[in-house]
Motif scaffolding. Structure first.
Motif, PDB file in Angstrom:
ATOM      1  N   CYS A  55       1.140  -1.487  -0.064  1.00 55.67           N
ATOM      2  CA  CYS A  55      -0.259  -0.169   0.162  1.00 55.67           C
ATOM      3  C   CYS A  55       0.769   1.201  -0.215  1.00 55.67           C
ATOM      4  N   ASN A  56       2.024   1.118   0.024  1.00 58.77           N
ATOM      5  CA  ASN A  56       3.281   2.112  -0.051  1.00 58.77           C
ATOM      6  C   ASN A  56       2.946   3.336   1.491  1.00 58.77           C
ATOM      7  N   LEU A  57       2.867   2.902   2.379  1.00 59.80           N
ATOM      8  CA  LEU A  57       2.699   3.801   3.618  1.00 59.80           C
ATOM      9  C   LEU A  57       4.364   3.050   4.656  1.00 59.80           C
ATOM     10  N   GLY A  58       4.713   2.435   4.105  1.00 59.36           N
ATOM     11  CA  GLY A  58       6.169   2.158   4.785  1.00 59.36           C
ATOM     12  C   GLY A  58       6.124   1.188   6.046  1.00 59.36           C
ATOM     13  N   GLU A  59       5.658   2.318   6.733  1.00 57.57           N
ATOM     14  CA  GLU A  59       5.427   1.351   7.991  1.00 57.57           C
ATOM     15  C   GLU A  59       4.163   0.976   8.756  1.00 57.57           C
ATOM     16  N   ILE A  60       4.322   0.240   9.896  1.00 56.53           N
ATOM     17  CA  ILE A  60       2.454  -0.576  10.142  1.00 56.53           C
ATOM     18  C   ILE A  60       3.397  -0.561  12.066  1.00 56.53           C
ATOM     19  N   ALA A  61       2.122  -0.310  12.698  1.00 52.59           N
ATOM     20  CA  ALA A  61       2.313  -1.079  13.677  1.00 52.59           C
ATOM     21  C   ALA A  61       0.792  -1.515  14.177  1.00 52.59           C
ATOM     22  N   THR A  62       0.919  -3.162  15.117  1.00 51.38           N
ATOM     23  CA  THR A  62      -0.348  -3.380  14.851  1.00 51.38           C
ATOM     24  C   THR A  62      -0.283  -3.708  16.668  1.00 51.38           C
ATOM     25  N   ALA A  63      -1.820  -4.451  16.949  1.00 55.24           N
ATOM     26  CA  ALA A  63      -1.454  -4.685  18.208  1.00 55.24           C
ATOM     27  C   ALA A  63      -2.917  -5.707  18.258  1.00 55.24           C
ATOM     28  N   PRO A  64      -3.025  -6.922  18.751  1.00 59.82           N
ATOM     29  CA  PRO A  64      -3.425  -8.296  18.560  1.00 59.82           C
ATOM     30  C   PRO A  64      -5.320  -8.067  18.762  1.00 59.82           C
ATOM     31  N   LEU A  83       8.056   8.717  13.247  1.00 58.25           N
ATOM     32  CA  LEU A  83       7.915   8.428  14.650  1.00 58.25           C
ATOM     33  C   LEU A  83       8.755   8.750  15.516  1.00 58.25           C
ATOM     34  N   GLU A  84       8.730   9.271  16.549  1.00 52.56           N
ATOM     35  CA  GLU A  84       9.473   8.479  17.887  1.00 52.56           C
ATOM     36  C   GLU A  84       8.925   7.729  18.991  1.00 52.56           C
ATOM     37  N   LYS A  85       8.188   7.177  19.053  1.00 54.07           N
ATOM     38  CA  LYS A  85       7.479   6.790  20.366  1.00 54.07           C
ATOM     39  C   LYS A  85       6.375   5.850  20.039  1.00 54.07           C
ATOM     40  N   LYS A  86       5.975   4.503  20.345  1.00 48.08           N
ATOM     41  CA  LYS A  86       5.053   3.769  20.208  1.00 48.08           C
ATOM     42  C   LYS A  86       5.200   3.232  21.203  1.00 48.08           C
ATOM     43  N   ILE A  87       3.116   3.657  21.087  1.00 49.26           N
ATOM     44  CA  ILE A  87       3.050   2.247  22.911  1.00 49.26           C
ATOM     45  C   ILE A  87       1.668   1.510  21.956  1.00 49.26           C
ATOM     46  N   VAL A  88       1.657   0.400  22.887  1.00 50.25           N
ATOM     47  CA  VAL A  88       0.495  -0.615  21.466  1.00 50.25           C
ATOM     48  C   VAL A  88       0.000  -1.150  23.688  1.00 50.25           C
ATOM     49  N   MET A  89      -1.019  -1.181  23.067  1.00 49.99           N
ATOM     50  CA  MET A  89      -1.795  -1.542  24.089  1.00 49.99           C
ATOM     51  C   MET A  89      -2.780  -2.489  23.583  1.00 49.99           C
ATOM     52  N   ASP A  90      -3.845  -3.350  24.765  1.00 50.43           N
ATOM     53  CA  ASP A  90      -4.335  -4.576  24.205  1.00 50.43           C
ATOM     54  C   ASP A  90      -5.549  -3.669  22.935  1.00 50.43           C
ATOM     55  N   LYS A  91      -6.203  -2.513  23.319  1.00 53.41           N
ATOM     56  CA  LYS A  91      -7.045  -1.410  22.409  1.00 53.41           C
ATOM     57  C   LYS A  91      -6.534  -0.616  21.707  1.00 53.41           C
ATOM     58  N   MET A  92      -5.091  -0.051  21.796  1.00 55.98           N
ATOM     59  CA  MET A  92      -5.061   1.048  21.842  1.00 55.98           C
ATOM     60  C   MET A  92      -3.977   1.203  20.601  1.00 55.98           C
ATOM     61  N   ILE A  93      -3.402   1.175  19.981  1.00 55.75           N
ATOM     62  CA  ILE A  93      -2.119   1.752  19.412  1.00 55.75           C
ATOM     63  C   ILE A  93      -2.008   3.112  19.520  1.00 55.75           C
ATOM     64  N   GLY A  94      -0.821   3.562  20.782  1.00 55.17           N
ATOM     65  CA  GLY A  94      -0.358   5.025  19.949  1.00 55.17           C
ATOM     66  C   GLY A  94       1.268   5.615  19.429  1.00 55.17           C
TER      67      GLY A  94
END
Length: 162
Positions: A55-64, A83-94
């Motif tokens: 999809c040509n966006l380059g970066e990805i973060a996932t939460a199960p 991106l400087e910092k990533k927060i991955v929680m149960d129902k949230m990606i920051g």
């Protein structure tokens, strides 16, 4: 480069046809940041990740997902958002970083909230704490699974969503 955002409840992501259609929508919308809710994937399979990279966006973060519901995917173009910092929680990606064109530090939050009232209350309290702690402007892509108000008018049930 002007950043544009797309938030979409994809309602189960795991078939080649759906991924192909999703990439077409992302491409035609020219979105630089994409939030997807309800992927229903506990783990993103390598073939799905490879397809999303097309999809040509380059970066990805996932939460199960939790069982058969939830699951988040955030995609972004690093030329638009650094991106400087990533927060991955149960129902949230920051995602905390810089909107490149404006040199503006922001928080981008992707949310999928469950329907259970007790869990939702705890989730909103947790979300408030995260937002307050970031102390930057926030953009939220979400599926809150919430109704603000329901009322009857002329025999019809009208629902106003949050």
């Amino acid at each position: 480069m002007i950043c544009s955002f797309l938030s979409w409840n994809v309602r189960v992501l795991g078939k080649v046809e759906k991924l192909r259609a999703l990439c077409q929508v992302i491409s035609s919308s020219r979105a630089n940041v994409v939030f997807m809710q309800e992927s229903n994937m506990e783990r993103i399979k390598p073939w799905v990740k490879n397809r999303l990279h097309k999809c040509n966006l380059g970066e990805i973060a996932t939460a199960p997902s939790t069982g058969a519901s939830g699951g988040l995917i955030s995609l972004w173009d690093p030329n638009c958002f650094k991106l400087e910092k990533k927060i991955v929680m149960d129902k949230m990606i920051g995602l905390i970083g810089i909107i490149v064109q404006r040199n503006l530090k922001v928080g981008l939050i992707n949310i999928y909230a469950l329907n259970d009232i007790r869990e939702k209350r705890d989730f909103f309290e947790q979300l408030s704490c995260v937002i307050e702690s970031l102390a930057v402007p926030i953009l939220v892509g979400r599926d809150f699974n919430s109704v603000l108000r329901a009322r009857r008018e002329s025999g019809l049930l009208k629902i106003k969503h949050q």
